[in-house]
Design a protein around this motif. Structure first.
Motif, PDB file in Angstrom:
ATOM      1  N   ASN A  77      46.267  12.563  22.143  1.00  0.00           N
ATOM      2  CA  ASN A  77      47.760  11.756  22.239  1.00  0.00           C
ATOM      3  C   ASN A  77      47.768  10.443  21.662  1.00  0.00           C
ATOM      4  O   ASN A  77      48.760   9.564  21.863  1.00  0.00           O
ATOM      5  CB  ASN A  77      48.248  11.635  23.619  1.00  0.00           C
ATOM      6  N   ILE A  78      46.664   9.997  21.285  1.00  0.00           N
ATOM      7  CA  ILE A  78      46.320   8.586  20.764  1.00  0.00           C
ATOM      8  C   ILE A  78      46.212   8.399  19.473  1.00  0.00           C
ATOM      9  O   ILE A  78      45.564   9.253  18.582  1.00  0.00           O
ATOM     10  CB  ILE A  78      45.068   8.003  21.212  1.00  0.00           C
ATOM     11  N   MET A  79      47.100   7.370  18.727  1.00  0.00           N
ATOM     12  CA  MET A  79      46.968   7.215  17.448  1.00  0.00           C
ATOM     13  C   MET A  79      46.570   5.662  16.957  1.00  0.00           C
ATOM     14  O   MET A  79      46.956   5.047  17.836  1.00  0.00           O
ATOM     15  CB  MET A  79      48.306   7.491  16.715  1.00  0.00           C
ATOM     16  N   VAL A  80      46.106   5.463  16.040  1.00  0.00           N
ATOM     17  CA  VAL A  80      45.379   4.222  15.656  1.00  0.00           C
ATOM     18  C   VAL A  80      46.131   3.712  14.494  1.00  0.00           C
ATOM     19  O   VAL A  80      46.261   4.565  13.487  1.00  0.00           O
ATOM     20  CB  VAL A  80      43.954   4.334  15.403  1.00  0.00           C
ATOM     21  N   PHE A 210      56.800   6.135  24.660  1.00  0.00           N
ATOM     22  CA  PHE A 210      55.785   5.926  23.318  1.00  0.00           C
ATOM     23  C   PHE A 210      55.338   4.491  23.787  1.00  0.00           C
ATOM     24  O   PHE A 210      55.994   3.437  24.004  1.00  0.00           O
ATOM     25  CB  PHE A 210      56.566   5.677  22.211  1.00  0.00           C
ATOM     26  N   ILE A 211      53.974   4.319  24.062  1.00  0.00           N
ATOM     27  CA  ILE A 211      53.325   3.175  24.597  1.00  0.00           C
ATOM     28  C   ILE A 211      52.612   2.643  23.697  1.00  0.00           C
ATOM     29  O   ILE A 211      51.664   3.335  22.564  1.00  0.00           O
ATOM     30  CB  ILE A 211      52.474   3.528  25.778  1.00  0.00           C
ATOM     31  N   VAL A 230      49.985   5.561  22.480  1.00  0.00           N
ATOM     32  CA  VAL A 230      49.896   6.974  23.150  1.00  0.00           C
ATOM     33  C   VAL A 230      51.335   7.423  23.371  1.00  0.00           C
ATOM     34  O   VAL A 230      52.222   6.792  23.788  1.00  0.00           O
ATOM     35  CB  VAL A 230      49.180   6.648  24.644  1.00  0.00           C
ATOM     36  N   CYS A 231      51.409   8.863  23.143  1.00  0.00           N
ATOM     37  CA  CYS A 231      52.339   9.637  23.024  1.00  0.00           C
ATOM     38  C   CYS A 231      52.044  11.172  23.305  1.00  0.00           C
ATOM     39  O   CYS A 231      51.354  11.654  22.295  1.00  0.00           O
ATOM     40  CB  CYS A 231      53.425   9.476  22.090  1.00  0.00           C
ATOM     41  N   SER A 232      52.639  11.811  24.188  1.00  0.00           N
ATOM     42  CA  SER A 232      52.342  13.417  24.420  1.00  0.00           C
ATOM     43  C   SER A 232      53.402  14.368  23.738  1.00  0.00           C
ATOM     44  O   SER A 232      53.127  15.456  23.683  1.00  0.00           O
ATOM     45  CB  SER A 232      52.486  13.656  25.977  1.00  0.00           C
TER      46      SER A 232
END
Length: 365
Positions: A77-80, A210-211, A230-232
Motif C-alpha cells: 500500500n506504500i508508494m514512494v 490517501f495519506i 499510503v493507500c489501500s
C-alpha cells in the motif's frame, strides 16, 4: 516583495533583499527538525558512494519495506516519489475537474494542483474564535455528493492544531458515504504527541483515504526529496504509480532514506526534544504574552502567534527580526490570516531564547 510572500526556504532572496549574508540568517521559517541528521547517518551515507553507480530499484521495494516497518503499514500500500509534492500533485490530478474542499489555512500547493486539474476549490475555515481547533461537525456538514475531494493537513500548517483519530474516522465515514476521496497530509505527524494518532491504520477500512508523508521535516532532509503515500485502493494506487516518472527518487536518496529510518535512537531523541522544547517555549510565550502576544497551543514543531497590541503587524515584526538575522514566517495572507499572525518553528534552545527575546523587544517598542 512583501514579507508574507516569502517561503520558508527563500533564504537567498531574503538575504539579497535585506543585504544579509545567507549564512548569518537563522531560519525559524522552514519547520525542519533542528537536531538535523545524526553522525551515524552521516557515516553511513559517506560510506556508500557506490550507490550512485546503479539505478535505484524500480519499485523501491527495500525503501518501502523500511517504511512499512516504520509506520506499520502493508508494504504493497506504500508508494514512494520525489517529495510529497509530487504525490500531492499526482493524486489531485488523477481526478478530472475535481470539486474540492480544503480545510484552511493550508499549504498553497493543494489549491494550485486542483486548479491545474481544472477543478474548483471551496474552504472549510478553522476559526480564530475556536483557536483554530478542528470542528468535526463543520467539516461533516460541508460534505455532500457534489464534492470529489476533501483535503486535510494534520497537524495543520501554519496553525499547528491537529485532528484526533476518532474525529477523523467520523469525517471519513461521511466522506465515504458521499463518495468523496480524502487526502490527509501528515507531513508534521511525527512532531505531534502520541495522543494524536496517525491515520495509517485507517487505510484498510477506508479505500478512498490517501495519506501523504514526507521525510523532509522530521528527518531534516528536505534536500533528499523523498515523500511517500499510503493507500489501500489498488486501482487508485496503480493509476497514480503509472503516472509517476520512473526512477524519480535517486539511488542516493533511496539509500539515505533507509539509513534515516534505521536510526531509532535519533528518532526517539528528536521526539523527546521537540516535546520538551515545545513545552518550554510555550511557558516563555506565556510570560511575554502580557506585552501583546497570543499563541495557539501547538501540536507540531512550530507555533502560530497573533499580535494583539495596537499598531503592531506581522510585517513589521518580520523586518525587526530579519534585520537581526532571525527569519520568521509572516502569515499575512496565508489561508485567510491577516497581518496580526506569524509563525516560527523551534530551533535549539539558545536560538529559541534569542528569538523570543527579540520578539519581546519588538513588543515593548
Amino acid at each position: 516583495m512583501l514579507s508574507g510572500s516569502f517561503h520558508g526556504s527563500d533564504t537567498e532572496l531574503i538575504a539579497e533583499k535585506y543585504g544579509i549574508k545567507k549564512d548569518n540568517i537563522v531560519s525559524f521559517a522552514s519547520n525542519v527538525n533542528p537536531l538535523g541528521i545524526s553522525e551515524y547517518v552521516k557515516r553511513k551515507i559517506a560510506g556508500n558512494p557506490e550507490c550512485i553507480e546503479h539505478y535505484p530499484e524500480r519499485d523501491y521495494l527495500s525503501l518501502r519495506k523500511a517504511l512499512s516497518g516504520y509506520i506499520n503499514a502493508d508494504v504493497k500500500n506504500i508508494m514512494v516519489a520525489n517529495g510529497s509534492s509530487e504525490l500531492i500533485a499526482a493524486f489531485i490530478r488523477h481526478f478530472d475537474k475535481p470539486v474540492s474542499l480544503i480545510v484552511s489555512p493550508a499549504y498553497s500547493e493543494y489549491e494550485r494542483n486542483v486548479k491545474l486539474a481544472g477543478g474548483s476549490v471551496d474552504y472549510i475555515r478553522l476559526k480564530e474564535e475556536d483557536d483554530f481547533n478542528f470542528n468535526k461537525e463543520d467539516i461533516i456538514n460541508s460534505l455532500n455528493e457534489n464534492t470529489d475531494l476533501l483535503i486535510i493537513c494534520n497537524p495543520v500548517n501554519p496553525t499547528s492544531t491537529a485532528l484526533n483519530a476518532e474525529d477523523l474516522k467520523d469525517i471519513l465515514k461521511k466522506a465515504e458515504e458521499c463518495g468523496i476521496y480524502t487526502l490527509v497530509d501528515e507531513t508534521y505527524m511525527e512532531f505531534a504527541d502520541r495522543d494524536i494518532y496517525p491515520a495509517v491504520s485507517l487505510t484498510s477500512e477506508f479505500k478512498r483515504l490517501f495519506i501523504i508523508r514526507s521525510m523532509s521535516k522530521f528527518f531534516s532532509a528536505p534536500g533528499l526529496r523523498v515523500g511517500y503515500a499510503v493507500c489501500s485502493d489498488d486501482e487508485l494506487r496503480n493509476d497514480i504509480l503509472y503516472g509517476l516518472t520512473p526512477w524519480s527518487v535517486s539511488s542516493f536518496a533511496e539509500s539515505a532514506a533507509i539509513y534515516l529510518l534505521s536510526d531509532k535512537e535519533h528518532i526517539a531523541e528528536s521526539e523527546s526534544f521537540i516535546k520538551s522544547e515545545r513545552a518550554r517555549v510555550c511557558s516563555l510565550l506565556d510570560e511575554i504574552g502580557a506585552y501583546g502576544l497570543k499563541y495557539y497551543k501547538p501540536c507540531a514543531n512550530f507555533i502560530l502567534c497573533c499580535l494583539t497590541g495596537d499598531n503592531k503587524t506581522s510585517g513589521e515584526l518580520f523586518e525587526y527580526c530579519i534585520k537581526r538575522g532571525l527569519l520568521i514566517r509572516d502569515c499575512n495572507g496565508y489561508g485567510g490570516l491577516d497581518n496580526r499572525f506569524f509563525r516560527f518553528c523551534m530551533q535549539k534552545s539558545p536560538l529559541n531564547d534569542r528569538l523570543l527575546s527579540t520578539i519581546e523587544e519588538y513588543l515593548k517598542v
